[in-house]
Scaffold this active site. Sequence first.
Site, PDB file in Angstrom:
ATOM      1  N   GLU A 110       5.485   1.217  -1.094  1.00 19.05           N
ATOM      2  CA  GLU A 110       6.656   1.929  -1.145  1.00 19.05           C
ATOM      3  C   GLU A 110       6.885   3.670  -0.608  1.00 19.05           C
ATOM      4  O   GLU A 110       7.862   3.879  -1.314  1.00 19.05           O
ATOM      5  CB  GLU A 110       7.596   1.267  -1.980  1.00 19.05           C
ATOM      6  CG  GLU A 110       8.349   0.290  -2.762  1.00 19.05           C
ATOM      7  CD  GLU A 110       8.954  -0.614  -1.892  1.00 19.05           C
ATOM      8  OE1 GLU A 110       9.000   0.506  -1.251  1.00 19.05           O
ATOM      9  OE2 GLU A 110       8.463  -1.873  -1.595  1.00 19.05           O
TER      10      GLU A 110
HETATM   11  C1  LIG Z   1      -1.334  -3.820  -3.316  1.00 17.83           C
HETATM   12  C2  LIG Z   1      -0.181  -3.343  -1.410  1.00 17.83           C
HETATM   13  C3  LIG Z   1       1.065  -4.011  -1.382  1.00 17.83           C
HETATM   14  C4  LIG Z   1       1.986  -3.028  -0.591  1.00 17.83           C
HETATM   15  N1  LIG Z   1       2.761  -4.971  -0.148  1.00 17.83           N
HETATM   16  C5  LIG Z   1       3.435  -4.397   0.528  1.00 17.83           C
HETATM   17  C6  LIG Z   1       4.780  -4.909   1.255  1.00 17.83           C
HETATM   18  O1  LIG Z   1       4.643  -5.406   0.341  1.00 17.83           O
HETATM   19  N2  LIG Z   1       4.894  -4.848   2.129  1.00 17.83           N
HETATM   20  C7  LIG Z   1       4.967  -4.175   3.023  1.00 17.83           C
HETATM   21  O2  LIG Z   1       5.229  -3.702   4.312  1.00 17.83           O
HETATM   22  N3  LIG Z   1       3.798  -3.088   3.145  1.00 17.83           N
HETATM   23  C8  LIG Z   1       3.464  -3.561   1.530  1.00 17.83           C
HETATM   24  N4  LIG Z   1       2.067  -2.252   1.367  1.00 17.83           N
HETATM   25  C9  LIG Z   1       2.015  -1.426   2.452  1.00 17.83           C
HETATM   26  C10 LIG Z   1       2.209  -0.008   2.213  1.00 17.83           C
HETATM   27  O3  LIG Z   1       3.960   0.430   1.808  1.00 17.83           O
HETATM   28  C11 LIG Z   1       1.095   1.308   2.770  1.00 17.83           C
HETATM   29  O4  LIG Z   1       0.220   0.844   3.010  1.00 17.83           O
HETATM   30  C12 LIG Z   1       2.328   2.485   2.666  1.00 17.83           C
HETATM   31  O5  LIG Z   1       3.399   2.414   3.215  1.00 17.83           O
HETATM   32  C13 LIG Z   1       0.966   3.178   3.536  1.00 17.83           C
HETATM   33  O6  LIG Z   1       1.143   3.085   4.599  1.00 17.83           O
HETATM   34  P1  LIG Z   1      -0.318   2.898   5.603  1.00 17.83           P
HETATM   35  O7  LIG Z   1      -1.390   2.429   4.647  1.00 17.83           O
HETATM   36  O8  LIG Z   1      -0.097   2.538   6.458  1.00 17.83           O
HETATM   37  O9  LIG Z   1      -0.867   3.962   5.269  1.00 17.83           O
HETATM   38  P2  LIG Z   1      -0.799   5.142   6.552  1.00 17.83           P
HETATM   39  O10 LIG Z   1       1.321   5.292   7.194  1.00 17.83           O
HETATM   40  O11 LIG Z   1      -1.630   5.826   7.951  1.00 17.83           O
HETATM   41  O12 LIG Z   1      -0.950   6.919   5.385  1.00 17.83           O
HETATM   42  C14 LIG Z   1      -1.730   7.382   5.182  1.00 17.83           C
HETATM   43  C15 LIG Z   1      -2.006   9.061   4.610  1.00 17.83           C
HETATM   44  O13 LIG Z   1      -0.867   9.896   5.489  1.00 17.83           O
HETATM   45  C16 LIG Z   1       0.089  10.217   5.230  1.00 17.83           C
HETATM   46  N5  LIG Z   1       1.187   9.916   5.907  1.00 17.83           N
HETATM   47  C17 LIG Z   1       1.656   9.908   7.293  1.00 17.83           C
HETATM   48  N6  LIG Z   1       2.530  10.232   7.779  1.00 17.83           N
HETATM   49  C18 LIG Z   1       2.934  11.218   6.932  1.00 17.83           C
HETATM   50  C19 LIG Z   1       3.864  12.718   7.538  1.00 17.83           C
HETATM   51  N7  LIG Z   1       4.415  12.281   8.682  1.00 17.83           N
HETATM   52  N8  LIG Z   1       3.647  13.193   6.134  1.00 17.83           N
HETATM   53  C20 LIG Z   1       3.107  13.682   5.301  1.00 17.83           C
HETATM   54  N9  LIG Z   1       2.459  12.701   5.402  1.00 17.83           N
HETATM   55  C21 LIG Z   1       2.001  11.818   6.540  1.00 17.83           C
HETATM   56  C22 LIG Z   1       0.332   9.357   4.222  1.00 17.83           C
HETATM   57  O14 LIG Z   1       1.270   9.825   3.061  1.00 17.83           O
HETATM   58  C23 LIG Z   1      -0.955   8.829   3.714  1.00 17.83           C
HETATM   59  O15 LIG Z   1      -1.093  10.015   2.390  1.00 17.83           O
HETATM   60  C24 LIG Z   1       0.982  -2.248   0.663  1.00 17.83           C
HETATM   61  C25 LIG Z   1       0.011  -2.018   0.010  1.00 17.83           C
HETATM   62  C26 LIG Z   1      -0.502  -2.294  -0.603  1.00 17.83           C
HETATM   63  C27 LIG Z   1      -2.014  -1.801  -0.843  1.00 17.83           C
END
Ligand SMILES: Cc1cc2nc3c(=O)[nH]c(=O)nc-3n(C[C@H](O)[C@H](O)[C@H](O)COP(=O)(O)OP(=O)(O)OC[C@H]3O[C@@H](n4cnc5c(N)ncnc54)[C@H](O)[C@@H]3O)c2cc1C
Length: 597
Positions: free
Chosen positions: A443
């Site tokens: 989220e």
């Molecule tokens: C167990 C689990 C359940 C989940 N459930 C759902 C679900 O039901 N539906 C769904 O759609 N998704 C779901 N997710 C996905 C989750 O919402 C994402 O993993 C999360 O939003 C982060 O995206 P990412 O993993 O691609 O990280 P990335 O977007 O690749 O980010 C990596 C890091 O970079 C940082 N970062 C990225 N952009 C910026 C910026 N502009 N400024 C500062 N920092 C930044 C982030 O804070 C993070 O620390 C789930 C994930 C998990 C692990």
Amino acid sequence: MSTYQAPLADMRFALYDVLGAEALFQRLGFAEASRDVVDAILSEAARFTETVLAPLNRIGDEIGCSYDKATGDVTTPPGFKQAYAHYVDGGWAGLVAPTEFGGQGLPHAAGIPLKEMIDAANLAWGNFPLLSHGATEALLHHGEAWQQEAFLKPIVEGRWTGTMCLTEPHCGTDLGLLKTRAVPNAADGSHSISGTKIFITAGEHDFTENIVHLVLARLPDAPAGSKGISLFIVPKMRVDRDGVMGERNAVRCGALEHKMGIHGSATCVINFDDAQGWLIGGPNKGLMAMFTMMNTARLAVGLQGLGLSDRAWQNALRYARDRLQMRSLTGPKYPDKSADPIIVHPDVRRMLLTCKALVEGGRLMGYHAASLVDIVGHATDDAERAQADALLGFVTPIVKACLTEWGVECTYHALQCYGGHGYIAEHGMEQLARDARITTLYEGTTGIQALDLMGRKIVQQQAAGLRVFLGMIEQFCTEHAEEAAVAEFIAPLRELAASWQQLTLQAGKNAMANADEIGAAAYDYLFYSGYTALAYWWARSVAVAERSSQSEAFKAAKRETARFYFARILPRTLTHAAAIASGAGTLMALDADRFDA
Ligand SMILES: Cc1cc2nc3c(=O)[nH]c(=O)nc-3n(C[C@H](O)[C@H](O)[C@H](O)COP(=O)(O)OP(=O)(O)OC[C@H]3O[C@@H](n4cnc5c(N)ncnc54)[C@H](O)[C@@H]3O)c2cc1C
């Protein structure tokens, strides 16, 4: 094994004594939500979560969900499906949903203690109904009449569950990158959805006959980036405009993720292969519609952090009273025993009091946000609604980020109180610490909550919500300035509020000169705000407790915890303020390719 007992006394204190929920619910037109009714719901919710959900927490962790590659089916841990049936039979699924769609129409703030209890008792299980609430919100606000008719009722009744399908392998935070396609079908107005979503919570399971996926995808002529995203309802079993459930849709679970925690929660890869979907919220308006879901879900995830913190600290407290090790530094406190219980040691008290301060203060932050949802939705006065809306927007990222990061901190302290036994699975403390870790990530990560606060709520919206919060602090300080019980908190609160305002102005000015300053200040600004908000809630707790009919022990516990908070946790704001003041320079100076030079 860790156990759970719903903290009903403190929940009632937060809801009725501090937030004045009884009068608020009546004023907002929730005639049914009398104190007697809500009290009975809380007691029944405690019984359900303590006796049905909590005992399944460890089984869920040990056995987890399983995936059948041949069929794409997911089987949930033993007992989970039966617990869901129990939940639906008990009418819990539609507690706060509108009555016209089969819900009970209770205020959001009356349902929030149930949410906390579920998360504390069994976070992994709680993830299955979690996104049904988000789907309900999206359908209520953006669905066409036939879509509400077809999809809302079964979700509200708990016969179907919802999901939120945003994330794809190459895009998480940056949804503008998403590739899932939606091609219109002229014949019936539906769309064919194709693409792969990953990490989808409750994407497949054995609880219900249908699952309603809310999927972000791109129309053929969509503009690039986040302006070209639309939202679609894509059910697992096809549903036509007449609301009749038909054959299987082209939606299949492709795998289950193997995770650090919440093993009982099904985190799925979901493949859409020309699946039948229905546009909701208009073409290219998907992000706006999805935000309706995400705001509710962000508060809900904040509550997950709170629930886990509370369960962890309850167990740590019990253990600290039982575990005998060493003598108190000031001489034996229990000379008849072989050693003193570890609760006599200052360092153990530091950990326990930190948890108590963050849990009970955090509860007020979360419940207050929930009460704002009710005011925004039901107040008759436009100005009151607008003010509550600005405040809700402002506190949502703070509640999400602080309660979840404090969840990580509290489960860590609670585990530490157990010594080496905390690291051993049998006590259940390591599970709580593992489970808590996800809450700061999904989220929207903590970093993204901070950007939302700093970039949108402060810079773009010119700190409208902050001004409301500062007004609450000023009003409290003025009203209680002469009260002996809270006198010691008034001056520090006033000072904090003034610095909060100053820091905000400075950060806004810096951001005009250099956009990196927003990102550089965001994390520290969010926590500065969180700790300041908590100081307000603690001072207010003491004032309210003093005037209430609570026992002397309860009043003393609030007073001493507030003192501990002001003396030992609130100074964290000094570090955050210093970090903000230092600006972006030290963060941005080192070239990316020199980090490992
Ligand atoms: C167990 C689990 C359940 C989940 N459930 C759902 C679900 O039901 N539906 C769904 O759609 N998704 C779901 N997710 C996905 C989750 O919402 C994402 O993993 C999360 O939003 C982060 O995206 P990412 O993993 O691609 O990280 P990335 O977007 O690749 O980010 C990596 C890091 O970079 C940082 N970062 C990225 N952009 C910026 C910026 N502009 N400024 C500062 N920092 C930044 C982030 O804070 C993070 O620390 C789930 C994930 C998990 C692990």
